[in-house]
Design an enzyme around this catalytic site. Structure first.
Site, mmCIF file in Angstrom:
data_model
loop_
_atom_site.group_PDB
_atom_site.id
_atom_site.type_symbol
_atom_site.label_atom_id
_atom_site.label_comp_id
_atom_site.label_asym_id
_atom_site.label_seq_id
_atom_site.Cartn_x
_atom_site.Cartn_y
_atom_site.Cartn_z
ATOM 1 N N HIS A 79 -0.562 -22.977 33.828
ATOM 2 C CA HIS A 79 -0.380 -21.842 32.938
ATOM 3 C C HIS A 79 1.074 -21.371 32.992
ATOM 4 O O HIS A 79 1.703 -21.381 34.034
ATOM 5 C CB HIS A 79 -1.308 -20.698 33.367
ATOM 6 C CG HIS A 79 -1.412 -19.602 32.360
ATOM 7 N ND1 HIS A 79 -2.197 -19.706 31.235
ATOM 8 C CD2 HIS A 79 -0.822 -18.378 32.300
ATOM 9 C CE1 HIS A 79 -2.104 -18.590 30.537
ATOM 10 N NE2 HIS A 79 -1.263 -17.771 31.162
ATOM 11 N N ASP A 104 -4.391 -25.589 33.783
ATOM 12 C CA ASP A 104 -4.569 -24.169 33.470
ATOM 13 C C ASP A 104 -6.057 -23.818 33.519
ATOM 14 O O ASP A 104 -6.861 -24.485 32.856
ATOM 15 C CB ASP A 104 -4.022 -23.883 32.074
ATOM 16 C CG ASP A 104 -4.036 -22.412 31.706
ATOM 17 O OD1 ASP A 104 -4.570 -21.592 32.470
ATOM 18 O OD2 ASP A 104 -3.497 -22.088 30.634
ATOM 19 N N SER A 132 0.084 -17.195 26.261
ATOM 20 C CA SER A 132 -0.879 -16.497 27.110
ATOM 21 C C SER A 132 -1.478 -15.311 26.367
ATOM 22 O O SER A 132 -2.068 -15.489 25.309
ATOM 23 C CB SER A 132 -0.205 -16.081 28.423
ATOM 24 O OG SER A 132 -1.141 -15.635 29.365
#
Length: 240
Positions: free
Chosen positions: A208, A178, A80
């Protein structure tokens, strides 16, 4: 040796929250892993966190033998926002003439922080219902953006870097559901076009944050969940 940057939208996460990820990476790769506790927004304004990540990579390169590094692999990795920093560190190192980074490994990275829904289909397709939602992206990253991180800056949004030539080989892992899937995959395609040996893997049914579930969800432990993998390029060493 692998230097790992945790995720958390630049204001969350720590060595403790992602310790199991760092340990899993060490176990599965056989590399020594250095996990970085970089400074977080809003207390630390941009580019403090990025500076910390870069400084650790430079130190590992310079003093790695005392840490057990054998002088071969020096990978940067992150999930991320940590993937954002990994890509930015690789670019910054290249610009500084520091060519010791051998791989960049980006797990569902956030690489375009203006979150333009007209640019990426995944921001519309995965807008709701999969955990992280598109409407929450700007608020969730607000501490970082309000601290001086300009989404037009390639060190903030690495996909906006015009010339990706000379960057290290890459692995980009994305999740089917995501919202930020497509900017990660675009970065992978652009790296390949620039000549970097790059693998892009999309994981079916994953949203995600799935790397954090490697330790306890069996469906994320193997390669059977990969939807598509592509690898090509003209430069760089072995596979990430």
């Amino acid at each position: 040796m692998l230097v790992y940057f945790h995720g958390g939208a630049f204001f969350l996460g720590s060595l403790e929250t992602h310790d199991h990820v760092a340990r899993a990476l060490a176990k599965e790769t056989g590399l020594r892993v250095v996990s970085v506790g970089y400074r977080l927004a809003p207390e630390a304004a941009f580019p403090a966190g990025l500076d910390d990540c870069y400084a650790v990579v430079r130190r590992v390169a310079e003093e790695g033998r005392s840490l057990g590094r054998d002088g071969t692999t020096l990978a940067v990795a992150g999930d991320s926002s940590g993937g954002t920093f990994a890509a930015a560190v690789a670019a910054r190192a290249h610009d500084d003439g520091f060519d010791r980074i051998t791989h960049q490994i980006l797990y569902y990275p956030s690489l375009d922080l203006d979150f333009d829904v007209d640019r990426y289909a995944s921001l519309r397709e995965n807008a709701v219902g999969h955990g992280l939602e598109t409407a929450g992206l700007k608020p969730f990253n607000a501490f970082h953006l309000d601290s001086g991180a300009d989404p037009a800056d390639p060190l903030v949004s690495p996909v906006k870097r015009r010339d990706l030539s000379g960057l290290p080989p890459a692995l980009v892992a994305t999740g089917q559901y995501d919202p930020m899937r497509d900017d990660g995959e675009l970065y992978g395609r652009r790296l390949r076009e620039a000549g970097a040996r790059t693998t892009v893997s999309r994981y079916d049914d994953a949203g995600h944050g799935f790397v954090q579930h490697f330790s306890w969800l069996p469906e994320y432990t193997g390669s059977s969940r990969r939807h598509a993998t592509s690898s090509t390029g003209r430069t760089g060493g072995g596979r990430p």
